[in-house]
Structures are given as C-alpha cells and as structure tokens.
Design an enzyme around this catalytic site. Structure first.
Site, PDB file in Angstrom:
ATOM      1  N   CYS A   2     -21.048  26.930  34.226  1.00 48.91           N
ATOM      2  CA  CYS A   2     -21.092  25.945  33.072  1.00 48.91           C
ATOM      3  C   CYS A   2     -21.559  26.479  31.933  1.00 48.91           C
ATOM      4  CB  CYS A   2     -22.033  24.621  33.477  1.00 48.91           C
ATOM      5  SG  CYS A   2     -21.605  23.824  35.032  1.00 48.91           S
ATOM      6  N   ARG A  27     -17.036  30.216  31.323  1.00 47.24           N
ATOM      7  CA  ARG A  27     -18.111  29.890  32.348  1.00 47.24           C
ATOM      8  C   ARG A  27     -17.784  28.700  33.262  1.00 47.24           C
ATOM      9  NH1 ARG A  27     -22.932  32.367  30.755  1.00 47.24           N
ATOM     10  NH2 ARG A  27     -23.863  30.765  32.123  1.00 47.24           N
ATOM     11  N   TRP A  73     -18.325  23.934  35.634  1.00 42.26           N
ATOM     12  CA  TRP A  73     -17.808  24.474  36.816  1.00 42.26           C
ATOM     13  C   TRP A  73     -18.486  23.839  38.029  1.00 42.26           C
ATOM     14  CZ3 TRP A  73     -19.571  26.946  41.153  1.00 42.26           C
ATOM     15  CH2 TRP A  73     -18.458  27.543  42.152  1.00 42.26           C
ATOM     16  N   ASN A  99     -26.763  23.521  33.445  1.00 40.39           N
ATOM     17  CA  ASN A  99     -26.276  24.483  34.128  1.00 40.39           C
ATOM     18  C   ASN A  99     -26.930  25.334  35.369  1.00 40.39           C
ATOM     19  OD1 ASN A  99     -24.824  27.108  34.929  1.00 40.39           O
ATOM     20  ND2 ASN A  99     -25.768  28.230  33.238  1.00 40.39           N
ATOM     21  N   GLY A 100     -26.593  24.930  36.397  1.00 39.86           N
ATOM     22  CA  GLY A 100     -27.351  25.586  37.717  1.00 39.86           C
ATOM     23  C   GLY A 100     -27.204  24.411  38.833  1.00 39.86           C
ATOM     24  N   GLU A 485      -9.781  46.474  44.753  1.00 33.75           N
ATOM     25  CA  GLU A 485      -9.901  46.004  43.302  1.00 33.75           C
ATOM     26  C   GLU A 485      -8.562  45.523  42.907  1.00 33.75           C
ATOM     27  OE1 GLU A 485     -11.827  44.720  41.499  1.00 33.75           O
ATOM     28  OE2 GLU A 485     -11.158  45.068  39.364  1.00 33.75           O
ATOM     29  N   LYS A 489      -7.731  41.417  42.001  1.00 34.59           N
ATOM     30  CA  LYS A 489      -6.950  41.039  40.773  1.00 34.59           C
ATOM     31  C   LYS A 489      -5.868  40.358  40.909  1.00 34.59           C
ATOM     32  CE  LYS A 489      -9.508  41.762  38.748  1.00 34.59           C
ATOM     33  NZ  LYS A 489     -10.830  42.621  38.680  1.00 34.59           N
ATOM     34  N   GLU A 492      -6.711  36.667  42.619  1.00 35.35           N
ATOM     35  CA  GLU A 492      -7.472  35.825  41.501  1.00 35.35           C
ATOM     36  C   GLU A 492      -6.872  35.309  40.288  1.00 35.35           C
ATOM     37  OE1 GLU A 492     -11.132  36.938  39.560  1.00 35.35           O
ATOM     38  OE2 GLU A 492     -10.237  39.095  39.127  1.00 35.35           O
ATOM     39  N   HIS A 508      -4.048  49.698  62.406  1.00 33.41           N
ATOM     40  CA  HIS A 508      -4.885  48.887  63.264  1.00 33.41           C
ATOM     41  C   HIS A 508      -4.652  47.401  63.157  1.00 33.41           C
ATOM     42  CE1 HIS A 508      -6.809  52.844  64.633  1.00 33.41           C
ATOM     43  NE2 HIS A 508      -6.742  52.970  63.068  1.00 33.41           N
ATOM     44  N   LYS A 607     -16.233  32.955  34.958  1.00 37.73           N
ATOM     45  CA  LYS A 607     -16.722  34.220  34.606  1.00 37.73           C
ATOM     46  C   LYS A 607     -18.201  34.556  35.159  1.00 37.73           C
ATOM     47  CE  LYS A 607     -15.837  38.234  32.564  1.00 37.73           C
ATOM     48  NZ  LYS A 607     -14.827  38.880  33.452  1.00 37.73           N
TER      49      LYS A 607
HETATM   50  O1  M6R Z   1     -20.797  39.434  36.310  1.00 35.93           O
HETATM   51  P1  M6R Z   1     -20.740  40.212  37.476  1.00 35.93           P
HETATM   52  O2  M6R Z   1     -20.315  41.637  37.549  1.00 35.93           O
HETATM   53  O3  M6R Z   1     -21.859  40.043  38.294  1.00 35.93           O
HETATM   54  O4  M6R Z   1     -19.625  39.469  38.407  1.00 35.93           O
HETATM   55  C1  M6R Z   1     -19.388  39.741  39.653  1.00 35.93           C
HETATM   56  C2  M6R Z   1     -18.190  38.976  40.011  1.00 35.93           C
HETATM   57  O5  M6R Z   1     -18.288  37.492  40.104  1.00 35.93           O
HETATM   58  C3  M6R Z   1     -16.741  39.183  39.362  1.00 35.93           C
HETATM   59  O6  M6R Z   1     -16.668  40.912  39.122  1.00 35.93           O
HETATM   60  C4  M6R Z   1     -15.458  38.607  39.934  1.00 35.93           C
HETATM   61  O7  M6R Z   1     -15.325  38.998  41.070  1.00 35.93           O
HETATM   62  C5  M6R Z   1     -14.406  38.750  38.942  1.00 35.93           C
HETATM   63  N1  M6R Z   1     -13.746  37.575  38.835  1.00 35.93           N
HETATM   64  C6  M6R Z   1     -13.529  39.856  39.215  1.00 35.93           C
HETATM   65  O8  M6R Z   1     -12.554  40.187  38.525  1.00 35.93           O
END
Ligand code: M6R
Length: 612
Positions: A2, A27, A73, A99-100, A485, A489, A492, A508, A607
């Site tokens: 949020c 956020r 969020w 937020n929380g 990674e 990408k 997500e 395996h 984010k």
């Molecule tokens: O801000 P941070 O690097 O601590 O965030 C960690 C993850 O939430 C962040 O990397 C998330 O997996 C991204 N959406 C990946 O692209």
C-alpha cells in the site's frame, strides 16, 4: 504494501495527493481513495486504480488544503469499494489510511463491538480508527494522544495517517515496520510511504522510526514522540532524487526504461569503487570492517525474490574468489527456523526496496543474536540500511516496474566487487586475475549495451513462443540462478507458468514435461560445462522441445542444435550472469506486452512487500 500520501499547506491538496498516489501505485493498485478536509471529511474511494478513483470524484467536494490518499494491496478483505481506504470512525469525523497489518485486529474488533461499535468493512484498518475514536472519546484526548495510546494496544505493522474533520490544520502519522517519510516544504508538509510524492516540492525529509507518532500543524510546527510518549529529536535529511528519475522518459513502460538503463546503472554502482588501471577496488561500507570480513568463518546471505537470486550468484562468487563458506537463505524461512548464528558470521541482507518485511525481520533476528549485518540496498534511506551495521547502496536509481531488472544487475555488480575485494584481501586470487576481473567488470556496461542492441531479434523470438502455457529455464553453475531469475521474470509479468532448473536436474523429473509445445530457455554461455550443456540441449531436442539458447558469440555448435539463439559477448564466467540475464529480461518483457499484460503492474503483485 500500500501507498500513503498526506498533505497540509496552502495549496489545493487533491491534485498533489492524486499525483502522489500515481507515484506510489507500484506499492499496490487494487483500490484507491482520498479524504479531503474542508469543514467535513470528504472521502472518495473505489476498487481499481488511481485513474478509476479520479472518475468517481465529485469535483466540488474535494476542495481543501489538507487531505490524504491511499493505494491498496489487499491483505484483510477482498479489493472492493468498501474495503478501500480511507476508513472512517463510527461518527465519521476521523479517517485513517494504513499500510501494514494489525495482527490482533480480531480481538480488538470483538472488544469494540461489545462497546457498541459496528463495522462496515472486513479490514483491520477500520478497527484501528474505531479504537482511536473510542480512546479519544472516553478520555477526551487530542487526536495524537488517542492515536499514541491506541497504537500501544496494536500488534502488527503500520504506517498510518489520521485526520480529524474538526481540525483541518493538523495531520497525525505513525509507523512501525512500514515506512513513513515526513517532507518539510516551504509552508507545506507531507507524509508519504516514500519520498517520490514529495521530491517535487522539497528535498528535506525526516524518516520516521518505528513506534514514532508525528503531529504536523499547518503552520509548520511538528512534534515526534514515541508511542511511550518520549519526545524525539530527529535529523532532517536532504534527499538526492530528481523528478525525471520517476518518469518513464519516453519508454512505453518503466520496465523497458529500467532494462535499457542498465549500462548506466551498472556503471553507477561501480562509480568511485574500482580502477582496473590502478589496480584497486573498495566499498566504503566494507572499509571499516575489513578484519571482520577477512576473518568471517561463514557468510550468510538473506533476501527474497530477485534479490535472493542475486544472493545465490554471490554464493558462487564468495566461495570461488574468497573461499569463505557461504549460505543463502530465503529471509522468510531464516527467521522462522531458529538459525545458528555465531559472532564470526557475516550476514548480508539484500533488498531493492530496503523495506521487504521478511528481509527486515531476518535482519532484526540476526541482530538480536549479535551478528554483524551488512545491507546491500537500492532505496536510499529505507528501513533496512538504517537497521544494518554497515552496507553499500547499489545506486540503481528508483526502480518502479514491479519486475526487478536494473536492481538485480546492480546488486550483482556490488556483490561481484565484494567477492573480488575479499578474494584479493585473503590472497585467494592472484594479482593478475584480480586486475583482469576488475577490468572485465569495468567493461560490463558496454557489453550490456551491445546485448540491448539485439532487442529486435529477442522480440522476434518472443513472438514465436508467446502463446505457450509453460516454459523451462535451464542453467548450470553461475547461470543456474539466472535460469531461476529468467523464469521468475516470465511468470510474474506474463502469467506463463515457468520453472528454473539446474540443467542437469532436468533428467530427474522436468524432462517428463518436454514435448513439441514446451519452450526450453537454456543459458549456455558457460565455458566450464559446455559439453554437458550441449548434451542437455540434445536431450531436449530428442523430445522435440523448442530450444531458445543464450550462447557466447561464435558458439556455432549450439546454434546448429537450437531453434533460436541469442549471442552475447564473452566474459569471464563468474561475471557472466551480468550479461546473460539481459536477454531474459527482454524476452519476458516482449512476451508479456504481446499477451496484453500490464508489465509494470502485474496482477496480485506489489513492488514493496511490506507484509510477512
Ligand atoms: O525489494 P526487495 O528486493 O527486497 O524485493 C524482493 C522481492 O519482493 C522482489 O525481488 C520480487 O520478487 C520482484 N517482483 C521480482 O521481480
């Protein structure tokens, strides 16, 4: 997660708040709302994005010079109009954005219901504003005093702003485990989840600490007290962030801009930290602690998501260059399994945002066990660097696209530098190799630019595989975390199911998935295990899988076998993730765009993950 923004000053609050919410939308973006004070509490909120909120606003009712907004969020309660923030007290005079998570909201709600309160939403936040109202009315207290006392009863995380319809000259905020920044402008004052809504108006900020409550008066007087009622003497800081960094700068999406920024951002993360010609490398944050690093019996890296992938690559780097045993932990697991931590361990916490709740909790746990903690963070002034013993900023600049790209390569740059420094310090790498590594690291920005120039070729491949429902990513050694990674990408932002695997693990189990419809992205740049990777590709082809191979320039062998190849420049293998990840970022980006996905704000994500 949020985003929160609040304003009191001489200007119309609504445009400032709406613009601020748009900056904070990374956020969370499942609902949004505002409250503006102008004799009464005018609140508008709805499910959807900030642009949806703009459609439901009644223009005449949002005139006023104090107010606040929220972009959500969802944690408690589905995203709908009622659960959207701000939430109101029973009499409608008080409003809150939050937020929380209030963990004990169930108990509080039951107790308040017994006192006659009734609730309209499913949220924990509504319970908090009723609690403030109850405490205030029962004891005839000021808003700030009632807020302070209410927060003593709360278990959980919060960044809040509270307004009172009867006092349009005051805003009250507080925080614990979720960020809140106070901006001090010229006759105008702000509270926000980060500095992005504030920088247009002022560069003077105070980062609130946990369990602090701030009261801001329209005339500029402000006071910060702990929830135990101790007055604090906070430091006003100057932030170095310019507004252009927060814009798309002509790109269609933030993610694309951030991918293309990497030649500059990688260079930024090295600036002033090494010279291959002169044969030196240093990180300011390490300098004071070199003995501790040198004598470390173990390094533990902890992080989440993409940052965790960068940490995995660092495990290879630290062990190879410095010969220090290294472990990598998901922050969320680390804190819940009573880890063994000794004074000889160095804990490295990685986070783009510097606010990730799980990573922050892991840092706090390690700290409570007396460990030395080093933070590697992008977001300057965020909570993690303020909680660690020392650290290095990665200087990638604001990363706004939810999918992390430039932060990953900048984290890797700093981690690689750390490993090289440690290897040199411990005498585990020769002077010649040390200089070669520094020189190759310095060449990374120009090599990344060369890869970015292949965007059209990558876009073409994206078009060929865009309709798949699944994808496999394979890599070995340094490129195994890159495979993870690449898969992250893709899933997500395009919602395609994707798995990353060590290439040799394919046989395996995952090999059962391969058929003529399955794209298999193989990161095949390794010199060390080249033959083995060739075999893995043959195994995929024998089952009619579609191979997209990332290869080193001039690798004709794999080119003959693969359906599609993307050539990248040669670099020493430990540095290769800095290059091999670039085509994977672009591939995911183009696939997601072709599938009509919102790449900057993928569904269900945010984010900054500030809830555990
Ligand atoms: O801000 P941070 O690097 O601590 O965030 C960690 C993850 O939430 C962040 O990397 C998330 O997996 C991204 N959406 C990946 O692209």
């Amino acid at each position: 997660m949020c985003g929160i923004v609040a304003y009191v000053g001489s200007k119309e609050a609504y445009p400032i708040i709406i613009e601020g919410l748009k900056r904070l939308e990374y956020r969370g973006y499942d609902s949004a709302g505002v409250s503006i004070l102008n004799g009464t509490m005018n609140t508008f909120k709805c499910k959807g994005k900030v642009t949806d909120l703009e459609q439901v606003i009644v223009k005449e009712k949002i005139k006023g010079t104090a107010g606040m907004g929220h972009t959500r969020w969802a944690t408690h309660g589905v995203p709908n109009n009622i659960n959207a923030h701000p939430h109101l007290s029973g009499d409608g005079n008080l409003a809150i954005v939050h937020n929380g998570i209030i963990e004990n909201y169930g108990t509080l709600r039951t107790a308040l219901e017994k006192l006659g309160h009734s609730f309209v939403s499913d949220t924990d936040t509504e319970v908090l504003i009723h609690l403030i109202e109850e405490i205030r009315n029962t004891n005839d207290l000021s808003l700030e005093e009632a807020t302070r006392r209410a927060l003593q009863k709360v278990v959980g995380a919060y960044a809040i702003v509270v307004l009172d319809a009867n006092d349009p000259d005051k805003i009250v905020g507080a925080k614990k485990s979720s960020p809140l920044v106070f901006g001090l402008g010229d006759g105008e004052y702000f509270l926000a989840s980060d500095a992005s809504p504030i920088v247009k108006y002022t560069d003077k900020v105070i980062y609130l600490e946990d369990e602090e409550v701030i009261t801001i008066h329209r005339n500029g007087d402000y006071e910060i007290r702990t929830i135990e009622n101790e007055l604090t003497d906070p430091e006003v800081q100057q932030i170095d962030l310019n507004i252009e960094e927060l814009e798309k700068g002509g790109y269609e999406h933030y993610m694309l801009k951030e991918i293309y920024q990497q030649p500059q951002t990688i260079a930024e993360s090295m600036r002033g930290r090494l010279s291959a010609d002169e044969g030196w490398a240093k990180l300011g944050g390490m300098e004071q602690h070199l003995t501790r690093f040198k004598n470390a019996k173990r390094i533990i890296l902890t992080a989440c998501g993409t940052s965790w992938h960068a940490a995995m690559i660092a495990e290879y780097l630290f062990e190879e260059f410095a010969r220090i045993p290294t472990e990598v932990e998901y922050a969320s697991e680390f804190r819940y399994r009573n880890p063994i931590i000794t004074p000889d361990d160095v804990i490295i916490a990685l986070s783009q945002s510097g606010e990730t709740a799980d990573t922050l909790a892991a840092v706090k746990l390690a700290k409570s066990k007396g460990a030395f903690i080093y933070g590697i963070v992008n977001n300057v002034g965020s909570t993690i660097p303020r909680t660690t013993d020392s650290g290095s900023y990665i200087h990638a600049g604001p990363e706004i696209g939810v999918a992390s790209t430039k932060a990953f390569t900048s984290q890797l740059t700093v981690l690689t530098l750390m490993a090289i420094i440690l290897g040199h310090l411990k005498g585990k790498i020769s002077e010649g190799y040390y200089r070669q590594l520094l020189s190759e690291l310095e060449s990374v920005p120009s090599l990344v630019a060369k890869i970015l120039a292949k965007a059209d070729q990558i876009k073409y491949i994206a078009g060929e595989i865009r309709n798949t429902s699944n994808a496999l990513y394979l890599g070995r050694g340094y490129n195994f975390p890159v495979a993870l990674e690449g898969a992250l990408k893709l899933k997500e932002i395009s919602y395609i199911h994707a798995e990353g695997y060590p290439a040799a693990e394919m046989k395996h189990g995952p090999i059962a998935l391969i058929d003529m419809y399955m794209p298999v992205v193989v990161i095949a740049t390794n010199k060390s295990a080249h033959e083995k990777i060739v075999s893995n590709i043959q195994e995929v082809k024998a089952r009619k899988g579609i191979v997209v191979a990332i290869v080193t320039e001039g690798d004709t062998r794999i080119k003959e076998m693969a359906d599609f190849t993307i050539e990248i420049p040669y670099i020493e293998e430990p540095l290769s993730p800095l290059l091999s990840v670039i085509p994977l970022q672009l591939l995911s980006y183009y696939i997601a765009v072709m599938r009509g996905c919102n790449v900057d704000q993928p569904r269900n994500l945010a984010k900054s993950v500030t809830v555990e």
